[in-house]
Design a protein around this motif. Structure first.
Motif, PDB file in Angstrom:
ATOM      1  N   ALA A  36       1.397  11.168   2.493  1.00  0.00           N
ATOM      2  CA  ALA A  36       2.126  10.855   3.652  1.00  0.00           C
ATOM      3  C   ALA A  36       3.877  10.395   2.960  1.00  0.00           C
ATOM      4  CB  ALA A  36       1.794   9.815   4.443  1.00  0.00           C
ATOM      5  N   ASP A  37       3.728   9.936   1.806  1.00  0.00           N
ATOM      6  CA  ASP A  37       4.924   9.555   1.118  1.00  0.00           C
ATOM      7  C   ASP A  37       5.349   7.911   2.169  1.00  0.00           C
ATOM      8  OD1 ASP A  37       7.119   8.812  -0.710  1.00  0.00           O
ATOM      9  OD2 ASP A  37       8.351  10.306   0.057  1.00  0.00           O
ATOM     10  N   ALA A  38       4.398   7.312   2.244  1.00  0.00           N
ATOM     11  CA  ALA A  38       4.292   6.283   3.267  1.00  0.00           C
ATOM     12  C   ALA A  38       4.082   4.910   2.358  1.00  0.00           C
ATOM     13  CB  ALA A  38       3.974   6.110   4.415  1.00  0.00           C
ATOM     14  N   ALA A  39       4.731   3.952   2.300  1.00  0.00           N
ATOM     15  CA  ALA A  39       4.404   2.801   1.763  1.00  0.00           C
ATOM     16  C   ALA A  39       4.528   1.619   2.953  1.00  0.00           C
ATOM     17  CB  ALA A  39       5.453   2.368   0.711  1.00  0.00           C
ATOM     18  N   THR A  68       0.785  -1.090   0.140  1.00  0.00           N
ATOM     19  CA  THR A  68      -0.061  -0.162  -0.031  1.00  0.00           C
ATOM     20  C   THR A  68       0.977   1.257  -0.024  1.00  0.00           C
ATOM     21  OG1 THR A  68      -0.327   0.110   2.374  1.00  0.00           O
ATOM     22  CG2 THR A  68      -2.111  -1.068   1.302  1.00  0.00           C
ATOM     23  N   TYR A  69       0.409   2.243  -0.581  1.00  0.00           N
ATOM     24  CA  TYR A  69       0.967   3.594  -0.597  1.00  0.00           C
ATOM     25  C   TYR A  69       0.120   4.849  -0.233  1.00  0.00           C
ATOM     26  CZ  TYR A  69       4.213   7.256  -2.322  1.00  0.00           C
ATOM     27  OH  TYR A  69       4.773   8.270  -2.771  1.00  0.00           O
ATOM     28  N   TYR A  88       8.036   1.989  -9.974  1.00  0.00           N
ATOM     29  CA  TYR A  88       7.094   1.121 -10.635  1.00  0.00           C
ATOM     30  C   TYR A  88       6.436   0.280  -9.479  1.00  0.00           C
ATOM     31  CZ  TYR A  88       9.376  -3.223  -9.286  1.00  0.00           C
ATOM     32  OH  TYR A  88       9.961  -4.254  -8.714  1.00  0.00           O
ATOM     33  N   LEU A  89       7.039   0.183  -8.186  1.00  0.00           N
ATOM     34  CA  LEU A  89       6.237  -0.431  -6.993  1.00  0.00           C
ATOM     35  C   LEU A  89       5.376   0.551  -6.544  1.00  0.00           C
ATOM     36  CD1 LEU A  89       6.083  -2.919  -5.254  1.00  0.00           C
ATOM     37  CD2 LEU A  89       7.988  -1.763  -3.666  1.00  0.00           C
ATOM     38  N   LEU A  90       5.714   1.524  -6.329  1.00  0.00           N
ATOM     39  CA  LEU A  90       4.912   2.721  -5.823  1.00  0.00           C
ATOM     40  C   LEU A  90       3.754   2.834  -6.797  1.00  0.00           C
ATOM     41  CD1 LEU A  90       7.046   5.269  -4.229  1.00  0.00           C
ATOM     42  CD2 LEU A  90       5.963   3.354  -3.027  1.00  0.00           C
ATOM     43  N   GLU A  91       3.767   2.982  -7.865  1.00  0.00           N
ATOM     44  CA  GLU A  91       2.730   3.250  -9.035  1.00  0.00           C
ATOM     45  C   GLU A  91       1.895   1.869  -9.061  1.00  0.00           C
ATOM     46  OE1 GLU A  91       5.135   3.698 -12.561  1.00  0.00           O
ATOM     47  OE2 GLU A  91       5.743   5.536 -11.933  1.00  0.00           O
TER      48      GLU A  91
END
Length: 83
Positions: A12-15, A7-8, A68-71
């Motif tokens: 908050a720019d937190a994953a 999840t992202y 790519y992971l955050l997207e």
């Protein structure tokens, strides 16, 4: 290969990377913060009551994880709700 739920929260720019079966409700019993100086940021490891790693929280995720992971991660808002 196993799928890992990610999840992202862009605001908050937190994953968060989950290492648990999504069908089972797992409670975090303790959190181990990694030294922010050594990892150049804040990364927290979450463990259950049997000391199994259940997830990793990554703050300042854009500087730590590939784009790519955050997207492709499940986008959540500050209240924890998707979208």
């Amino acid at each position: 290969m196993a799928d890992v739920r990610v999840t992202y929260d862009a605001e908050a720019d937190a994953a968060y990377l989950y290492f648990t079966d999504p069908r089972i409700n797992v409670r975090v019993a303790r959190m181990y913060p990694c030294d922010p100086v050594q990892v150049e940021g804040m990364i927290n490891l979450d463990f259950d009551e049997t000391s199994h790693l259940v997830g990793i929280e990554i703050l300042s995720a854009r500087s730590k994880l590939p784009a790519y992971l955050l997207e492709t991660a499940e986008q959540i808002g500050r209240d924890g709700d998707p979208g």
